[in-house]
Design an enzyme around this catalytic site. Structure first.
Site, short mmCIF file in Angstrom:
data_model
loop_
_atom_site.label_atom_id
_atom_site.label_comp_id
_atom_site.label_asym_id
_atom_site.label_seq_id
_atom_site.Cartn_x
_atom_site.Cartn_y
_atom_site.Cartn_z
N SER A 1 0.83 -1.20 0.00
CA SER A 1 0.00 0.00 0.00
C SER A 1 0.87 1.27 0.00
O SER A 1 1.69 1.44 -0.90
CB SER A 1 -0.97 -0.04 1.19
OG SER A 1 -2.01 0.89 1.02
N GLU B 1 -10.25 -4.18 -5.79
CA GLU B 1 -9.89 -3.12 -4.83
C GLU B 1 -9.84 -1.78 -5.55
O GLU B 1 -9.53 -1.71 -6.74
CB GLU B 1 -8.56 -3.42 -4.15
CG GLU B 1 -7.34 -3.46 -5.07
CD GLU B 1 -6.03 -3.49 -4.29
OE1 GLU B 1 -5.84 -2.59 -3.45
OE2 GLU B 1 -5.23 -4.41 -4.52
N HIS C 1 -7.52 -5.75 -0.30
CA HIS C 1 -6.33 -4.92 -0.45
C HIS C 1 -5.18 -5.52 0.38
O HIS C 1 -5.38 -6.00 1.48
CB HIS C 1 -6.68 -3.51 0.05
CG HIS C 1 -5.56 -2.54 0.08
ND1 HIS C 1 -4.93 -2.07 -1.04
CD2 HIS C 1 -4.95 -1.92 1.14
CE1 HIS C 1 -3.99 -1.21 -0.70
NE2 HIS C 1 -3.97 -1.11 0.63
#
Length: 303
Positions: free
Chosen positions: A149, A243, A273
């Site tokens: 991320s 996602e 995610h």
């Protein structure tokens, strides 16, 4: 999709996504993940866990090593969390598992976060640790950067900054659902808003604003999707087809390839995610084994 993933999706949708509605609450998010991390088991006995305190004289933030007995490779890992939450404890199980599958020592970096420390503090911390590893004599050809991320975006930004500063680059990078575009302009931010089991699209621009503190959302070292990627090493990208950050991965892969960077992208349907960091999922454990194979392969190619 495994039964574990099916259940995880249900839990995330009804807890994480629901609690994430409304204005961003930094303390609530930090408390929630800290409470969750306290339930994690310690690293297995085969993995040595070595905390590293901050070293002001070298501008180094805190970090920790997770290592097998005789590591062949080094992984520099940057945790996710929107640049404002998560930390060493939340990602220790993932780093320990990756150390084992890659036969590596993994350095997990506790970079400074917003809103207390805004951009480019995280990038500065990442580059400082890369410089330190090089200063210690680590062969860059045996190193792979990794991150999930925001940490995936930070791994990319660190490589871009290192290249621009004339530093050697690692053999490759592994990116789990990288947040590479803080302008949040990818089309899947809208088209997959309902399908995503973790995030509400409106929360990401809020997190970006906390980190950027007025800087443009397309600043290359904050949003490396918009950076010059030429000369970067091989990328391995993993993301979910369901996602809202899917476009961050697909556009990054396309831009990297267009600029001469070797890139491979792996997409799985109906996964959350950063699912490769969720070790209770068989899909995550399999993917981390594949990441170990990628690390060995790019390290061989770099020699």
């Amino acid at each position: 999709m495994s039964i574990q993933s099916f259940i995880t999706n249900l839990v995330l949708r009804h807890q994480f996504k629901r609690q994430g509605r409304g204005p961003l609450n930094v303390e609530k998010a930090r408390h929630m993940v800290s409470k969750m991390a306290k339930r994690y088991p310690p690293p297995p006995k085969s993995i040595t866990h070595t905390p590293v305190p901050p070293q002001a004289q070298h501008q180094l933030c805190a970090a920790e090593w997770l290592s097998v007995a005789n590591p062949k490779h080094t992984v520099l890992y940057f945790h996710g969390g929107g640049y404002f939450f998560c930390g060493l404890d939340t990602h220790r199980p993932t780093c320990a598992y990756l150390a084992r599958t890659a036969q590596a020592r993994v350095l997990s970096v506790d970079y400074r976060m917003a809103p207390e420390h805004v951009f480019p503090a995280a990038v500065d911390d990442a580059v400082a640790w890369w410089q330190e590893l090089l200063r210690q004599g680590t062969d860059p050809r045996t190193v792979v950067f990794a991150g999930d991320s925001a940490g995936g975006g930070l791994a990319l930004a660190c490589m871009v900054a290192a290249r621009d500063q004339g530093l050697p680059l690692p053999a490759g990078a592994i990116l789990f659902s990288p947040w590479s575009d803080l302008s949040c302009s990818g089309e899947t931010m809208k088209t997959l808003a309902d399908a995503d089991v973790m995030f509400n699209p409106e929360s990401l621009p809020e997190a970006a604003a906390l980190y950027l503190a007025g800087k443009p959302t397309t600043t290359p070292l904050a949003s490396p999707l918009f950076a010059n990627l030429k000369g970067l090493p091989s990328l391995m990208i993993h993301a979910s087809r369901h996602e809202i950050l899917l476009s961050d991965s697909t556009r990054l892969h396309e831009r990297a390839m267009a600029q001469g960077v070797t890139s491979e992208i792996h997409l799985r349907a109906k996964m959350p995610h950063v699912w490769p960091t969720m070790l209770m999922l068989p899909e995550a454990r399999q993917t981390l084994k594949e990441c170990g194979e990628f690390i060995a392969r790019v390290a061989r190619s770099a020699h």
